[in-house]
Design a protein around this motif. Structure first.
Motif, mmCIF file in Angstrom:
data_model
loop_
_atom_site.group_PDB
_atom_site.id
_atom_site.type_symbol
_atom_site.label_atom_id
_atom_site.label_comp_id
_atom_site.label_asym_id
_atom_site.label_seq_id
_atom_site.Cartn_x
_atom_site.Cartn_y
_atom_site.Cartn_z
ATOM 1 N N ASN A 19 75.993 33.620 58.947
ATOM 2 C CA ASN A 19 75.064 33.757 57.828
ATOM 3 C C ASN A 19 75.314 35.061 57.071
ATOM 4 O OD1 ASN A 19 73.810 31.329 58.340
ATOM 5 N ND2 ASN A 19 72.152 32.235 59.527
ATOM 6 N N TYR A 20 75.533 36.139 57.803
ATOM 7 C CA TYR A 20 75.796 37.433 57.167
ATOM 8 C C TYR A 20 77.090 37.381 56.357
ATOM 9 C CZ TYR A 20 76.699 42.386 56.543
ATOM 10 O OH TYR A 20 76.962 43.605 56.001
ATOM 11 N N ALA A 25 79.880 37.246 51.128
ATOM 12 C CA ALA A 25 80.805 36.549 50.232
ATOM 13 C C ALA A 25 80.107 36.172 48.924
ATOM 14 C CB ALA A 25 81.366 35.310 50.914
ATOM 15 N N THR A 26 78.864 35.741 49.018
ATOM 16 C CA THR A 26 78.100 35.383 47.819
ATOM 17 C C THR A 26 77.890 36.604 46.935
ATOM 18 O OG1 THR A 26 76.987 33.604 48.997
ATOM 19 C CG2 THR A 26 75.937 34.381 46.989
ATOM 20 N N LEU A 27 77.526 37.730 47.534
ATOM 21 C CA LEU A 27 77.309 38.945 46.756
ATOM 22 C C LEU A 27 78.592 39.429 46.093
ATOM 23 C CD1 LEU A 27 74.866 40.922 49.079
ATOM 24 C CD2 LEU A 27 74.354 39.853 46.896
ATOM 25 N N VAL A 28 79.689 39.383 46.805
ATOM 26 C CA VAL A 28 80.970 39.818 46.246
ATOM 27 C C VAL A 28 81.367 38.923 45.073
ATOM 28 C CG1 VAL A 28 83.457 39.975 46.740
ATOM 29 C CG2 VAL A 28 81.797 40.930 48.342
ATOM 30 N N THR A 29 81.154 37.627 45.222
ATOM 31 C CA THR A 29 81.479 36.693 44.139
ATOM 32 C C THR A 29 80.615 36.958 42.918
ATOM 33 O OG1 THR A 29 82.139 35.027 45.754
ATOM 34 C CG2 THR A 29 81.653 34.248 43.533
ATOM 35 N N ASP A 34 79.987 39.088 37.428
ATOM 36 C CA ASP A 34 79.315 40.032 36.527
ATOM 37 C C ASP A 34 80.314 40.978 35.869
ATOM 38 O OD1 ASP A 34 76.847 38.898 37.047
ATOM 39 O OD2 ASP A 34 76.241 40.435 38.499
ATOM 40 N N ALA A 35 81.289 41.437 36.647
ATOM 41 C CA ALA A 35 82.306 42.336 36.097
ATOM 42 C C ALA A 35 83.140 41.615 35.037
ATOM 43 C CB ALA A 35 83.204 42.862 37.213
#
Length: 65
Positions: A19-20, A25-29, A34-35
């Motif tokens: 889960n972590y 992975a979701t946050l990095v994507t 956004d970038a």
């Protein structure tokens, strides 16, 4: 059939780890997207778009005699 506490604990740790990893992975994507959006917006803002010609200029004129 019984499940011992060590197996249950190992399963819980593995599930939490998965889960972590998925959350990271979701946050990095999301950050990458956004970038990319920020760069695209900056490029669009700074694009050198020429102004349209004044009225009467840029028209095709027939000069045949």
């Amino acid at each position: 059939m019984s499940i011992d506490s060590a197996s249950l604990a190992a399963f819980a740790v593995a599930t939490q780890g998965a889960n972590y990893s998925q959350q990271v992975a979701t946050l990095v994507t999301r950050q990458a997207l956004d970038a990319e959006r920020s760069v695209a917006a900056y490029v669009a803002e700074t694009a050198n778009i020429p102004a349209p010609p004044p009225p009467g200029q840029g028209q095709i004129v027939d000069v045949s005699v």
